[in-house]
Motif scaffolding. Structure first.
Motif, PDB file in Angstrom:
ATOM      1  N   TYR A  30     -18.693  58.019  13.956  1.00 58.26           N
ATOM      2  CA  TYR A  30     -18.620  59.413  13.519  1.00 58.26           C
ATOM      3  C   TYR A  30     -17.522  60.178  14.257  1.00 58.26           C
ATOM      4  N   ALA A  31     -17.298  59.848  15.528  1.00 54.59           N
ATOM      5  CA  ALA A  31     -16.232  60.520  16.283  1.00 54.59           C
ATOM      6  C   ALA A  31     -14.863  60.195  15.691  1.00 54.59           C
ATOM      7  N   GLY A  32     -14.636  58.921  15.364  1.00 52.38           N
ATOM      8  CA  GLY A  32     -13.361  58.539  14.759  1.00 52.38           C
ATOM      9  C   GLY A  32     -13.148  59.192  13.410  1.00 52.38           C
ATOM     10  N   ARG A  33     -14.191  59.167  12.581  1.00 52.32           N
ATOM     11  CA  ARG A  33     -14.078  59.762  11.251  1.00 52.32           C
ATOM     12  C   ARG A  33     -13.950  61.283  11.339  1.00 52.32           C
ATOM     13  N   GLY A  34     -14.720  61.912  12.227  1.00 54.84           N
ATOM     14  CA  GLY A  34     -14.667  63.371  12.364  1.00 54.84           C
ATOM     15  C   GLY A  34     -13.332  63.847  12.910  1.00 54.84           C
ATOM     16  N   LEU A  35     -12.853  63.195  13.973  1.00 54.25           N
ATOM     17  CA  LEU A  35     -11.560  63.592  14.533  1.00 54.25           C
ATOM     18  C   LEU A  35     -10.434  63.318  13.553  1.00 54.25           C
ATOM     19  N   GLY A  36     -10.547  62.217  12.807  1.00 59.37           N
ATOM     20  CA  GLY A  36      -9.527  61.925  11.806  1.00 59.37           C
ATOM     21  C   GLY A  36      -9.485  62.981  10.719  1.00 59.37           C
ATOM     22  N   THR A  37     -10.654  63.446  10.274  1.00 57.93           N
ATOM     23  CA  THR A  37     -10.718  64.449   9.218  1.00 57.93           C
ATOM     24  C   THR A  37     -10.222  65.804   9.715  1.00 57.93           C
ATOM     25  N   VAL A  38     -10.803  66.280  10.806  1.00 58.47           N
ATOM     26  CA  VAL A  38     -10.422  67.597  11.329  1.00 58.47           C
ATOM     27  C   VAL A  38      -8.994  67.574  11.873  1.00 58.47           C
ATOM     28  N   GLY A  39      -8.645  66.510  12.576  1.00 57.83           N
ATOM     29  CA  GLY A  39      -7.310  66.407  13.147  1.00 57.83           C
ATOM     30  C   GLY A  39      -6.222  66.352  12.092  1.00 57.83           C
ATOM     31  N   SER A  40      -6.495  65.690  10.973  1.00 57.38           N
ATOM     32  CA  SER A  40      -5.480  65.632   9.917  1.00 57.38           C
ATOM     33  C   SER A  40      -5.327  66.983   9.229  1.00 57.38           C
ATOM     34  N   MET A  41      -6.415  67.726   9.092  1.00 62.15           N
ATOM     35  CA  MET A  41      -6.301  69.083   8.526  1.00 62.15           C
ATOM     36  C   MET A  41      -5.481  69.980   9.442  1.00 62.15           C
ATOM     37  N   VAL A  42      -5.743  69.882  10.741  1.00 61.61           N
ATOM     38  CA  VAL A  42      -4.977  70.676  11.709  1.00 61.61           C
ATOM     39  C   VAL A  42      -3.515  70.233  11.702  1.00 61.61           C
ATOM     40  N   ALA A  43      -3.273  68.940  11.579  1.00 66.40           N
ATOM     41  CA  ALA A  43      -1.903  68.426  11.551  1.00 66.40           C
ATOM     42  C   ALA A  43      -1.148  68.943  10.325  1.00 66.40           C
ATOM     43  N   ILE A  44      -1.819  69.041   9.194  1.00 66.88           N
ATOM     44  CA  ILE A  44      -1.170  69.568   7.990  1.00 66.88           C
ATOM     45  C   ILE A  44      -0.800  71.035   8.183  1.00 66.88           C
ATOM     46  N   VAL A  45      -1.722  71.830   8.719  1.00 70.13           N
ATOM     47  CA  VAL A  45      -1.443  73.255   8.944  1.00 70.13           C
ATOM     48  C   VAL A  45      -0.315  73.434   9.952  1.00 70.13           C
ATOM     49  N   LEU A  46      -0.350  72.672  11.041  1.00 77.75           N
ATOM     50  CA  LEU A  46       0.719  72.782  12.044  1.00 77.75           C
ATOM     51  C   LEU A  46       2.036  72.217  11.520  1.00 77.75           C
ATOM     52  N   GLY A  47       1.976  71.275  10.593  1.00 75.75           N
ATOM     53  CA  GLY A  47       3.195  70.778   9.952  1.00 75.75           C
ATOM     54  C   GLY A  47       3.860  71.854   9.107  1.00 75.75           C
ATOM     55  N   VAL A  48       3.048  72.636   8.417  1.00 71.94           N
ATOM     56  CA  VAL A  48       3.597  73.767   7.651  1.00 71.94           C
ATOM     57  C   VAL A  48       4.232  74.766   8.607  1.00 71.94           C
TER      58      VAL A  48
END
Length: 197
Positions: A30-48
């Protein structure tokens, strides 16, 4: 497959097997899946946000931001296909990746996180790609497997100690030091100590 079956399959994923096929704890999955989900959303926003660097003429940060958004989208498609239900092939890709060993996913996440940081060394790039990299590190730890208990480690250490004591060593030290033959002279030396000859 209906929409309800797809959602049911997505919701069961981390602990779907009654008999686990690996020794990874449920909280780590769950930690891997949760960090992957939340981290990728944050990465997209910070990429913008990083793409806004084009206003100041920073082309490297624009390319870095685009790379970070693509990497975040790929990670979110793999980790949380429920966020991309409108794309048909995402579930197939996620299922294929789920069947692969954890180290494949770890290496992939760590590799796709690095180019963004190398192109633009600003906080939004480091933090956004760092979350994807951290997800890769978690999957790398999952690929190592469960740590042995203290009894198992002690019995393995005793077994290895017994094996090294009973078997003759064939390392360089044993060949050079333990099996060294004394040097002998075939004749007497020309000079004798104490005499001036």
């Amino acid at each position: 497959m209906s929409l309800a079956e797809k959602i049911g399959a997505i919701m069961q994923r981390p602990g779907q097997d009654v008999v686990p096929k690996d020794d990874v704890p449920w909280w780590m999955k769950y930690a891997g899946r949760g960090l992957g989900t939340v981290g990728s959303m944050v990465a997209i926003v910070l990429g913008v946000w990083s793409c806004v660097g084009i206003v100041f003429g920073d082309i490297n940060c624009l390319i870095s931001g685009m790379w970070q958004m693509i990497a975040g989208a790929v990670v979110i498609m793999i980790e949380a296909p429920c966020c991309c239900l409108f794309i048909d092939f995402v579930q197939n890709i996620s299922d294929w990746v789920e069947k692969r060993p954890y180290w494949n996913r770890a290496a992939f996440y760590c590799i796709i996180a690095l180019p963004s940081v190398f192109l633009c060394r600003e906080l939004q790039s480091i933090f956004g790609s760092g979350l994807i990299f951290t997800t890769g590190v978690i999957y790398g730890l999952m690929s190592l497997g469960r740590k042995a208990s203290q009894q198992e480690m002690m019995s393995n250490a005793d077994r290895e100690t017994d094996a090294t004591v009973s078997a003759p060593s064939s390392g360089m030290h044993s060949i050079l030091v333990d099996n060294a033959a004394p040097m002998s002279f075939t004749g007497t030396p020309n000079t004798v100590l104490g005499s001036g000859v």
